[in-house]
Design a protein around this motif. Sequence first.
Motif, PDB file in Angstrom:
ATOM      1  N   UNK A 100       0.828  -1.206   0.000  1.00 58.04           N
ATOM      2  CA  UNK A 100       0.000   0.000   0.000  1.00 58.04           C
ATOM      3  C   UNK A 100       0.861   1.255   0.000  1.00 58.04           C
ATOM      4  N   UNK A 101       2.075   1.156   0.511  1.00 57.86           N
ATOM      5  CA  UNK A 101       2.993   2.295   0.530  1.00 57.86           C
ATOM      6  C   UNK A 101       3.516   2.625  -0.869  1.00 57.86           C
ATOM      7  N   UNK A 102       3.258   1.732  -1.843  1.00 61.95           N
ATOM      8  CA  UNK A 102       3.664   1.993  -3.213  1.00 61.95           C
ATOM      9  C   UNK A 102       4.807   1.130  -3.714  1.00 61.95           C
ATOM     10  N   UNK A 103       5.571   0.515  -2.824  1.00 62.72           N
ATOM     11  CA  UNK A 103       6.686  -0.320  -3.242  1.00 62.72           C
ATOM     12  C   UNK A 103       6.215  -1.635  -3.856  1.00 62.72           C
ATOM     13  N   UNK A 104       6.937  -2.087  -4.877  1.00 64.63           N
ATOM     14  CA  UNK A 104       6.664  -3.372  -5.506  1.00 64.63           C
ATOM     15  C   UNK A 104       7.928  -4.213  -5.398  1.00 64.63           C
ATOM     16  N   UNK A 105       7.776  -5.427  -4.881  1.00 65.50           N
ATOM     17  CA  UNK A 105       8.916  -6.312  -4.660  1.00 65.50           C
ATOM     18  C   UNK A 105       8.663  -7.656  -5.313  1.00 65.50           C
ATOM     19  N   UNK A 106       9.728  -8.256  -5.839  1.00 62.69           N
ATOM     20  CA  UNK A 106       9.668  -9.611  -6.365  1.00 62.69           C
ATOM     21  C   UNK A 106      10.448 -10.532  -5.442  1.00 62.69           C
ATOM     22  N   UNK A 107       9.856 -11.666  -5.119  1.00 61.68           N
ATOM     23  CA  UNK A 107      10.463 -12.707  -4.282  1.00 61.68           C
ATOM     24  C   UNK A 107      10.687 -13.918  -5.171  1.00 61.68           C
ATOM     25  N   UNK A 108      11.880 -14.507  -5.088  1.00 62.30           N
ATOM     26  CA  UNK A 108      12.305 -15.515  -6.053  1.00 62.30           C
ATOM     27  C   UNK A 108      12.287 -16.932  -5.494  1.00 62.30           C
ATOM     28  N   UNK A 109      12.046 -17.889  -6.407  1.00 61.34           N
ATOM     29  CA  UNK A 109      12.027 -19.320  -6.077  1.00 61.34           C
ATOM     30  C   UNK A 109      10.980 -19.655  -5.017  1.00 61.34           C
ATOM     31  N   UNK A 110       9.824 -19.028  -5.149  1.00 61.49           N
ATOM     32  CA  UNK A 110       8.712 -19.248  -4.222  1.00 61.49           C
ATOM     33  C   UNK A 110       7.823 -20.359  -4.807  1.00 61.49           C
ATOM     34  N   UNK A 111       7.637 -21.453  -4.082  1.00 63.28           N
ATOM     35  CA  UNK A 111       6.763 -22.522  -4.589  1.00 63.28           C
ATOM     36  C   UNK A 111       5.328 -22.025  -4.766  1.00 63.28           C
ATOM     37  N   UNK A 112       4.632 -22.597  -5.734  1.00 57.72           N
ATOM     38  CA  UNK A 112       3.267 -22.160  -6.023  1.00 57.72           C
ATOM     39  C   UNK A 112       2.346 -22.334  -4.815  1.00 57.72           C
ATOM     40  N   UNK A 113       2.562 -23.388  -4.017  1.00 51.45           N
ATOM     41  CA  UNK A 113       1.690 -23.585  -2.855  1.00 51.45           C
ATOM     42  C   UNK A 113       1.805 -22.430  -1.857  1.00 51.45           C
ATOM     43  N   UNK A 114       2.972 -21.804  -1.765  1.00 46.20           N
ATOM     44  CA  UNK A 114       3.134 -20.655  -0.866  1.00 46.20           C
ATOM     45  C   UNK A 114       2.298 -19.486  -1.381  1.00 46.20           C
ATOM     46  N   UNK A 115       2.312 -19.277  -2.689  1.00 49.92           N
ATOM     47  CA  UNK A 115       1.468 -18.241  -3.286  1.00 49.92           C
ATOM     48  C   UNK A 115      -0.011 -18.515  -3.015  1.00 49.92           C
ATOM     49  N   UNK A 116      -0.439 -19.749  -3.237  1.00 50.60           N
ATOM     50  CA  UNK A 116      -1.839 -20.111  -3.014  1.00 50.60           C
ATOM     51  C   UNK A 116      -2.240 -19.910  -1.551  1.00 50.60           C
ATOM     52  N   UNK A 117      -1.363 -20.318  -0.650  1.00 50.64           N
ATOM     53  CA  UNK A 117      -1.651 -20.135   0.780  1.00 50.64           C
ATOM     54  C   UNK A 117      -1.692 -18.656   1.144  1.00 50.64           C
ATOM     55  N   UNK A 118      -0.813 -17.866   0.540  1.00 46.33           N
ATOM     56  CA  UNK A 118      -0.780 -16.433   0.816  1.00 46.33           C
ATOM     57  C   UNK A 118      -2.088 -15.764   0.423  1.00 46.33           C
ATOM     58  N   UNK A 119      -2.548 -15.996  -0.791  1.00 44.89           N
ATOM     59  CA  UNK A 119      -3.751 -15.286  -1.252  1.00 44.89           C
ATOM     60  C   UNK A 119      -5.025 -15.790  -0.587  1.00 44.89           C
ATOM     61  N   UNK A 120      -4.967 -16.977   0.007  1.00 48.50           N
ATOM     62  CA  UNK A 120      -6.162 -17.496   0.681  1.00 48.50           C
ATOM     63  C   UNK A 120      -6.073 -17.393   2.206  1.00 48.50           C
ATOM     64  N   UNK A 121      -4.994 -16.818   2.716  1.00 49.39           N
ATOM     65  CA  UNK A 121      -4.805 -16.709   4.165  1.00 49.39           C
ATOM     66  C   UNK A 121      -5.835 -15.756   4.778  1.00 49.39           C
ATOM     67  N   UNK A 122      -6.221 -16.040   6.008  1.00 53.94           N
ATOM     68  CA  UNK A 122      -7.157 -15.142   6.692  1.00 53.94           C
ATOM     69  C   UNK A 122      -6.506 -13.794   6.963  1.00 53.94           C
ATOM     70  N   UNK A 123      -5.179 -13.777   7.121  1.00 51.99           N
ATOM     71  CA  UNK A 123      -4.423 -12.534   7.241  1.00 51.99           C
ATOM     72  C   UNK A 123      -3.255 -12.598   6.266  1.00 51.99           C
ATOM     73  N   UNK A 124      -3.418 -11.930   5.130  1.00 50.49           N
ATOM     74  CA  UNK A 124      -2.377 -11.946   4.100  1.00 50.49           C
ATOM     75  C   UNK A 124      -1.080 -11.354   4.646  1.00 50.49           C
ATOM     76  N   UNK A 125      -1.184 -10.254   5.371  1.00 51.00           N
ATOM     77  CA  UNK A 125       0.005  -9.606   5.927  1.00 51.00           C
ATOM     78  C   UNK A 125       0.747 -10.485   6.916  1.00 51.00           C
ATOM     79  N   UNK A 126       0.012 -11.174   7.778  1.00 55.30           N
ATOM     80  CA  UNK A 126       0.657 -12.050   8.759  1.00 55.30           C
ATOM     81  C   UNK A 126       1.335 -13.223   8.058  1.00 55.30           C
ATOM     82  N   UNK A 127       0.651 -13.832   7.081  1.00 60.74           N
ATOM     83  CA  UNK A 127       1.244 -14.951   6.346  1.00 60.74           C
ATOM     84  C   UNK A 127       2.519 -14.486   5.647  1.00 60.74           C
TER      85      UNK A 127
END
Length: 70
Positions: free
Chosen positions: A28-55
């Motif tokens: 929200x502050x405007x920064x965009x970051x790329x994180x590398x070698x992240x398994x797809x399941x981590x992405x799926x868990x992130x977007x479906x987490x009850x708290x995206x920020x905490x995950x």
Amino acid sequence: MDRQSVSSSNIASVGYDEISQTLEIEFLSGGIYEYYNVPENVYQELISASSVGRYFAQRVRSTYNFSRVG
């Protein structure tokens, strides 16, 4: 990379590229970051987490190499 909006007090949107296993986070502050070698399941868990920020803080931020891209 296409990103989807998420409900978070810190993160605006999240995107993922399966081929390169790159996770892209727009804060929200405007920064965009790329994180590398992240398994797809981590992405799926992130977007479906009850708290995206905490995950993100617990499972992504200190785990994967990253760079600021915007």
